[in-house]
Design a protein around this motif. Sequence first.
Motif, PDB file in Angstrom:
ATOM      1  N   HIS A 203       1.337  -2.022  -3.862  1.00  0.00           N
ATOM      2  CA  HIS A 203       0.258  -1.352  -4.474  1.00  0.00           C
ATOM      3  C   HIS A 203      -0.987  -0.856  -2.821  1.00  0.00           C
ATOM      4  O   HIS A 203       0.177  -0.844  -2.499  1.00  0.00           O
ATOM      5  N   ASN A 206      -1.348  -2.650   0.415  1.00  0.00           N
ATOM      6  CA  ASN A 206       0.271  -3.051   0.556  1.00  0.00           C
ATOM      7  C   ASN A 206       0.796  -1.710   1.665  1.00  0.00           C
ATOM      8  O   ASN A 206       2.090  -1.306   2.379  1.00  0.00           O
ATOM      9  N   ASP A 219       3.461  -6.670   3.757  1.00  0.00           N
ATOM     10  CA  ASP A 219       3.851  -7.340   2.759  1.00  0.00           C
ATOM     11  C   ASP A 219       4.597  -7.600   1.836  1.00  0.00           C
ATOM     12  O   ASP A 219       4.324  -7.574   0.621  1.00  0.00           O
TER      13      ASP A 219
HETATM   14 MG    MG Z   1      -1.822  -7.279   1.490  1.00  0.00          MG
END
Ligand code: MG
Length: 306
Positions: A203, A206, A219
């Motif tokens: 998302h 990230n 991540d």
């Molecule tokens: Mg994150």
Amino acid sequence: MTGLELPPGFVRNVLAVRGEDAGRAFLASLPAIIGRCRDQWGLAVGEPFAALTYNWAAPVTTRDGEAAVLKIATIEGDELAAEVGALRLFDGRGAVRLLAFEPADGAMLLERAVPGTSLLDVDNDQATRAVGALMSRLLRHPLPPDHPFPTLGGWARAFERLRAAHGGGTGPMPAGWVERAEGIFRDFLAEGWQPVLLHGDLHHTNVLAAAREPWLAIDPHGVAGDPAFEPAAFLRNPLDLTERPGASAIVRRRLDILADEFGYDRERVRLWAIANCVLSAAWSIEDGGEVPQGPIETARILHELG
Ligand SMILES: [Mg+2]
Ligand SMILES: Nc1ncnc2c1ncn2[C@@H]1O[C@H](COP(=O)(O)OP(=O)(O)O)[C@@H](O)[C@H]1O
């Protein structure tokens, strides 16, 4: 010792996912963990990132003067193993490099994305194109049958746990959406595709602007699955998506760009995203929260775009 100004939201999240006692113990142990990492890897440790949610992370400089990030996982075990395994398999291709890992402390030393601004800072079309291009870099790792990663089938068990906790019902979760998500998982999982390693949480925050490549992912959840699942996390974010004017047009435009410019099967991506919205809501409840309205509202938007 640096890094002890903990944002209140981070403290709340840690206590929610770890429980009060284990959470307080983890927070109390952070200074010692950070100190060990600093000594072991020769780091100058900066102030933690303002955006901390579930894990502690701060910019650091290595003894070679390299810009890096120290990330300490709040939850160790399988989730951390999958994150580390995914970063290793991506090997810097579309994602930051894992420079070092200390399993005993759940500590990762990561290449820092510089400038590190996220997809929140660019417009919807640009963000969608960045994610489309990034997915082509990341989705190249067919997994052997004995791979160690969690699978989408395993993720779907969140609905079994939900039902088990509520006598076969869906508790606070809207039953219709849970049934819809269960059906989507059931249908797609029955197809028996060759899984690839997915980032699983690609998302806006990230995906960070970088120098080595225009955008680098951070991540990863690291989950084995169908490539058409990967855009789901982007499609339902950012968290305030459904409060924005024209949220439906924003989501429709993303689906169009992914299909027209990156060759994704629009319908498959849309259905997986509905399932992922409901799954993320179920996870929020497992983490001790209430039913979040954003993902459910996004599921409705995605449904109406069919
Ligand atoms: Mg994150
Ligand atoms: N490699 C990195 N380069 C630059 N910033 C980073 C890096 N890793 C983490 N960050 C910053 O720290 C924040 C939290 O890190 P992240 O790995 O996304 O943790 P979480 O699992 O809590 O979401 C990110 O949103 C970003 O601002």
